[in-house]
Design an enzyme around this catalytic site. Structure first.
Site, PDB file in Angstrom:
ATOM      1  N   CYS A  14      33.137  37.977  37.175  1.00 61.61           N
ATOM      2  CA  CYS A  14      33.452  36.472  37.644  1.00 61.61           C
ATOM      3  C   CYS A  14      34.342  36.766  38.651  1.00 61.61           C
ATOM      4  O   CYS A  14      35.440  37.191  38.966  1.00 61.61           O
ATOM      5  CB  CYS A  14      34.267  35.980  36.647  1.00 61.61           C
ATOM      6  SG  CYS A  14      34.716  34.152  37.321  1.00 61.61           S
ATOM      7  N   LYS A  41      30.174  32.432  23.879  1.00 61.65           N
ATOM      8  CA  LYS A  41      31.368  31.995  24.134  1.00 61.65           C
ATOM      9  C   LYS A  41      32.029  32.140  22.504  1.00 61.65           C
ATOM     10  O   LYS A  41      31.459  31.177  21.727  1.00 61.65           O
ATOM     11  CB  LYS A  41      31.562  30.801  24.729  1.00 61.65           C
ATOM     12  CG  LYS A  41      31.208  30.797  26.144  1.00 61.65           C
ATOM     13  CD  LYS A  41      31.221  29.491  26.749  1.00 61.65           C
ATOM     14  CE  LYS A  41      30.676  29.419  28.373  1.00 61.65           C
ATOM     15  NZ  LYS A  41      30.608  28.266  28.927  1.00 61.65           N
ATOM     16  N   VAL A  54      35.852  30.781  32.475  1.00 56.86           N
ATOM     17  CA  VAL A  54      37.026  31.580  32.997  1.00 56.86           C
ATOM     18  C   VAL A  54      37.193  31.665  34.440  1.00 56.86           C
ATOM     19  O   VAL A  54      36.305  30.881  35.083  1.00 56.86           O
ATOM     20  CB  VAL A  54      36.729  33.238  32.662  1.00 56.86           C
ATOM     21  CG1 VAL A  54      36.871  33.373  31.208  1.00 56.86           C
ATOM     22  CG2 VAL A  54      35.240  33.697  33.229  1.00 56.86           C
ATOM     23  N   GLU A  71      41.222  26.848  35.576  1.00 54.37           N
ATOM     24  CA  GLU A  71      40.960  26.869  37.185  1.00 54.37           C
ATOM     25  C   GLU A  71      41.851  27.790  37.861  1.00 54.37           C
ATOM     26  O   GLU A  71      43.066  27.598  37.995  1.00 54.37           O
ATOM     27  CB  GLU A  71      41.565  25.286  37.742  1.00 54.37           C
ATOM     28  CG  GLU A  71      40.319  24.443  37.171  1.00 54.37           C
ATOM     29  CD  GLU A  71      38.963  24.578  37.757  1.00 54.37           C
ATOM     30  OE1 GLU A  71      38.791  24.807  39.011  1.00 54.37           O
ATOM     31  OE2 GLU A  71      38.044  24.407  36.882  1.00 54.37           O
ATOM     32  N   SER A  72      40.946  28.413  38.646  1.00 52.78           N
ATOM     33  CA  SER A  72      41.716  29.736  39.436  1.00 52.78           C
ATOM     34  C   SER A  72      42.589  29.257  40.397  1.00 52.78           C
ATOM     35  O   SER A  72      43.851  29.923  40.606  1.00 52.78           O
ATOM     36  CB  SER A  72      40.485  30.500  40.176  1.00 52.78           C
ATOM     37  OG  SER A  72      39.732  29.662  40.977  1.00 52.78           O
TER      38      SER A  72
HETATM   39  N1  LIG Z   1      36.474  26.121  39.488  1.00 55.45           N
HETATM   40  C1  LIG Z   1      36.387  27.104  38.475  1.00 55.45           C
HETATM   41  C2  LIG Z   1      35.141  27.959  38.378  1.00 55.45           C
HETATM   42  C3  LIG Z   1      35.399  29.179  37.352  1.00 55.45           C
HETATM   43  C4  LIG Z   1      33.990  29.608  36.937  1.00 55.45           C
HETATM   44  O1  LIG Z   1      32.691  29.020  37.378  1.00 55.45           O
HETATM   45  N2  LIG Z   1      33.647  30.364  36.083  1.00 55.45           N
HETATM   46  C5  LIG Z   1      32.265  30.810  35.282  1.00 55.45           C
HETATM   47  C6  LIG Z   1      32.474  32.635  35.593  1.00 55.45           C
HETATM   48  S1  LIG Z   1      32.213  32.987  37.262  1.00 55.45           S
HETATM   49  C7  LIG Z   1      32.339  30.546  33.990  1.00 55.45           C
HETATM   50  O2  LIG Z   1      33.183  30.672  33.340  1.00 55.45           O
HETATM   51  N3  LIG Z   1      31.252  30.127  33.733  1.00 55.45           N
HETATM   52  C8  LIG Z   1      30.859  29.777  32.530  1.00 55.45           C
HETATM   53  C9  LIG Z   1      30.034  28.599  32.156  1.00 55.45           C
HETATM   54  O3  LIG Z   1      30.088  27.805  33.194  1.00 55.45           O
HETATM   55  O4  LIG Z   1      29.466  28.149  31.221  1.00 55.45           O
HETATM   56  C10 LIG Z   1      37.590  28.035  38.818  1.00 55.45           C
HETATM   57  O5  LIG Z   1      37.969  27.960  40.110  1.00 55.45           O
HETATM   58  O6  LIG Z   1      38.124  28.732  37.885  1.00 55.45           O
END
Ligand SMILES: N[C@@H](CCC(=O)N[C@@H](CS)C(=O)NCC(=O)O)C(=O)O
Length: 227
Positions: A14, A41, A54, A71-72
């Site tokens: 990620c 998950k 994540v 949220e990052s």
């Molecule tokens: N806007 C979120 C995006 C985080 C994101 O897209 N994480 C992905 C992995 S890179 C995730 O957890 N995806 C799982 C899903 O959507 O089911 C951030 O900035 O934290």
């Protein structure tokens, strides 16, 4: 000043997780990593992750109280505000707002990048390749002499773009994408970030292998193009 125990809930590939790892490393903050299989998950994760994504940062305070951040961008700004060490967000509000905009731009590049790497046909691959060239072309016009986004100081924008560029380090071993061919400033920025210790340490040593397996599982055009 800050005695909370930090656990970063992560996934090996990620790029949003990597932002937080880079910030923690730049600030020399101790933290634990807890990996989640996003294809299955676990319940504990779904319970505490509002969007099922994540990264999460679990902040455990001295009295044992736990707060989960998601949220990052929120996580990185929290770390910036609570941790001493290198300052990664500009002090000037106008510049800081501009940096926030470019952080969001990095997220929009990640959205195109997802389409690019998961494309299973040439048409989609080419459309996403063009979208990426356009977006990085816009970045090219924002960059000055470097070596970082904001000149001599490493910032959150660098922490956002380093994981983006990392994808291409793997793609380049498979097939030339040509995305940076006409973008010398972006190429120089990419090279600088790749050599940064916090960036190198933000993934496990088997990251390239994991990304290739992901591409195989997705039947990616990128691999067929190379064949
Ligand atoms: N806007 C979120 C995006 C985080 C994101 O897209 N994480 C992905 C992995 S890179 C995730 O957890 N995806 C799982 C899903 O959507 O089911 C951030 O900035 O934290």
């Amino acid at each position: 000043m800050f005695d909370a125990k930090l656990t970063l809930v992560s996934h090996y590939l990620c790029p949003y997780v990597q932002r937080a790892v880079i910030v923690l490393t730049e600030k020399a903050v101790a933290f634990e990593l807890r990996y989640v299989d996003l294809s299955a998950k676990p319940d504990w994760f779904l319970t505490i992750s509002p969007l099922g994504k994540v990264p999460l940062l679990i902040v455990r305070q001295g009295d044992g109280a736990e707060t989960v951040l998601f949220e990052s961008a929120a996580i990185c700004e929290y770390l910036e505000e609570t941790q001493s060490g290198a300052r990664l967000h500009p002090a000037d509000p106008l510049t800081r707002a501009r940096h926030r905009g470019w952080i969001e731009f990095g997220s929009s590049i990640l959205s195109d990048l997802w389409g690019f790497e998961t494309a299973t046909d040439e048409g989609t691959y080419e459309a996403k390749r063009k979208a990426l060239i356009d977006k990085f072309g816009r970045v090219e016009t924002e960059l000055n002499d470097g070596p970082f986004f904001a000149g001599g100081v490493f910032s959150l924008v660098d922490a956002v773009f380093a994981p983006i560029f990392r994808y291409f380090d793997v793609f380049d071993t498979i097939t030339p994408t040509g995305i940076f061919d006409a973008l010398p400033r972006v190429r120089a920025w990419r090279a600088e970030l790749a050599s940064r210790q916090s960036v190198r340490d933000a993934v496990t040593h088997d990251y390239p292998h994991r990304l290739k397996v992901f591409l195989m599982d997705r039947d990616a055009w990128l691999l067929k193009r190379a064949a």
